[in-house]
Write a protein that holds these residues in place. Structure first.
Motif, short mmCIF file in Angstrom:
data_model
loop_
_atom_site.label_atom_id
_atom_site.label_comp_id
_atom_site.label_asym_id
_atom_site.label_seq_id
_atom_site.Cartn_x
_atom_site.Cartn_y
_atom_site.Cartn_z
N ALA A 58 0.81 -1.22 0.00
CA ALA A 58 0.00 0.00 0.00
C ALA A 58 0.85 1.27 0.00
CB ALA A 58 -0.93 -0.01 1.21
N TRP A 83 -7.18 -2.76 -3.26
CA TRP A 83 -7.00 -2.46 -1.84
C TRP A 83 -7.67 -3.50 -0.95
CZ3 TRP A 83 -3.48 1.22 -1.44
CH2 TRP A 83 -3.33 2.11 -2.52
N VAL A 86 -4.38 -4.60 2.71
CA VAL A 86 -3.58 -3.42 3.05
C VAL A 86 -2.53 -3.85 4.07
CG1 VAL A 86 -3.60 -1.10 4.03
CG2 VAL A 86 -5.53 -1.88 2.63
N ALA A 105 -5.78 4.17 2.07
CA ALA A 105 -5.85 2.84 1.47
C ALA A 105 -7.20 2.18 1.76
CB ALA A 105 -4.70 1.98 1.99
N CYS A 113 -12.17 -4.06 1.70
CA CYS A 113 -10.91 -4.48 2.33
C CYS A 113 -11.15 -5.76 3.14
CB CYS A 113 -10.39 -3.37 3.24
SG CYS A 113 -8.82 -3.76 4.05
#
Length: 307
Positions: A58, A83, A86, A105, A113
């Motif tokens: 990231a 993403w 991360v 991020a 995520c």
């Protein structure tokens, strides 16, 4: 559409050195002079570009690749799939605000995520933000995050019902139990748990040790458990084995309060991958110190006894 410079030229500019003319492109055999042109990296297909970017972490993307050219910048901002994981570990050398980078991020993941890994990270507000911004999180790895109070860490962990992997390493010895309270019920999909300390401290009989065993035993879906340099004893390990009957991998290296006698070996017989207290440290991926086999106490505080 804007075009990118050659990779050689762009990399030079990113590290802050004086710009130099690009190196001449060698001619391929059979090509006349001037026929070979530098590749236009801005024209990479999105799939190929994402394949390149996924090889970076990231911080590298946020501070480097995301500034190469407009198409690359657009991809880093508008492709949430980039993403899903991360990784902010081992980034102390970077002269960037890691907490701001982490927020950026996670924001770009647009709620997708699935893994967040960090080291020496102590922003309480960030983890509340993470709990709201990453409802699909499956993997949370926190290393040396002692700036987060245990009650707050527990609150955040229990807000990830899809969690499958949890690591809390190099955290305060006596706070792990608080961090894990109720996690087994709140995270029923948890299959992998790592609770590692930086060194083993011997505790005399009667001292509290392995208090988190009851919380671990309440995680029946666990298949992999790593407890490096933990102070648990045979009774604590037996309780974990009774509660986690699906356990396939158990790593208790440097857990020197555990005696691997015949009874304990028989209890561990169903574990496919077993690393015992005295086993080699090969493959262990965190820093650690030599065990402290005896301690002295002053005003309730434990200190190594080196005398």
């Amino acid at each position: 559409m804007g075009t990118c410079f050659s990779i050689h030229h762009r990399r030079t500019r990113l590290v802050g050195q004086a710009e130099q003319p690009p190196a001449p492109v060698p001619r391929r055999e059979g090509k006349g002079e001037g026929e070979e042109e530098a590749r236009d990296w801005a024209e990479l297909p999105v799939d190929a570009l994402l394949a390149v970017l996924r090889r970076l972490d990231a911080v590298d993307i946020l501070t480097g690749a995301g500034h190469v050219c407009r198409p690359w910048r657009r991809a880093t901002r508008e492709e949430p799939e980039l993403w899903r994981r991360v990784d902010m570990r081992r980034r102390l050398a970077y002269r960037v605000d890691l907490q701001a980078a982490a927020r950026a991020a996670v924001r770009r993941s647009a709620g997708r995520c699935e893994a967040f890994w960090t080291e020496i990270f102590g922003d309480n507000d960030f983890f509340l933000f993470l709990a709201d911004a990453a409802p699909m999180l499956k993997s949370l790895r926190l290393i040396s995050c002692n700036g987060i109070p245990p009650h707050r860490m527990n609150e955040v962990i229990r807000r990830f019902p899809l969690l499958e992997e949890l690591e809390i390493s190099h955290y305060d010895l006596d706070s792990i139990t608080t961090c894990l309270a109720g996690v087994g019920a709140a995270c029923p999909l948890l299959t992998r748990l790592r609770l590692n300390h930086d060194r083993f401290y011997y505790r005399r009989p009667g001292d509290t040790g392995g208090c988190e065993a009851a919380e671990i035993a309440a995680m029946p879906g666990l298949r992999s458990l790593q407890l490096f340099a933990n102070s648990l004893r045979n009774a604590d390990l037996a309780a974990i084995l009774d509660g986690c009957r699906r356990l396939e991998s158990l790593d208790i290296r440097h857990c020197f309060n555990v005696s691997m006698n015949g009874e304990m070996r028989a209890r561990c017989a169903g574990v496919k991958a077993l690393r015992m207290p005295e086993d080699s440290m090969e493959g262990y991926d965190l820093p650690y110190a030599s065990p402290v086999t005896d301690c002295v106490y002053y005003s309730g505080v434990m200190y190594p006894d080196f005398f």
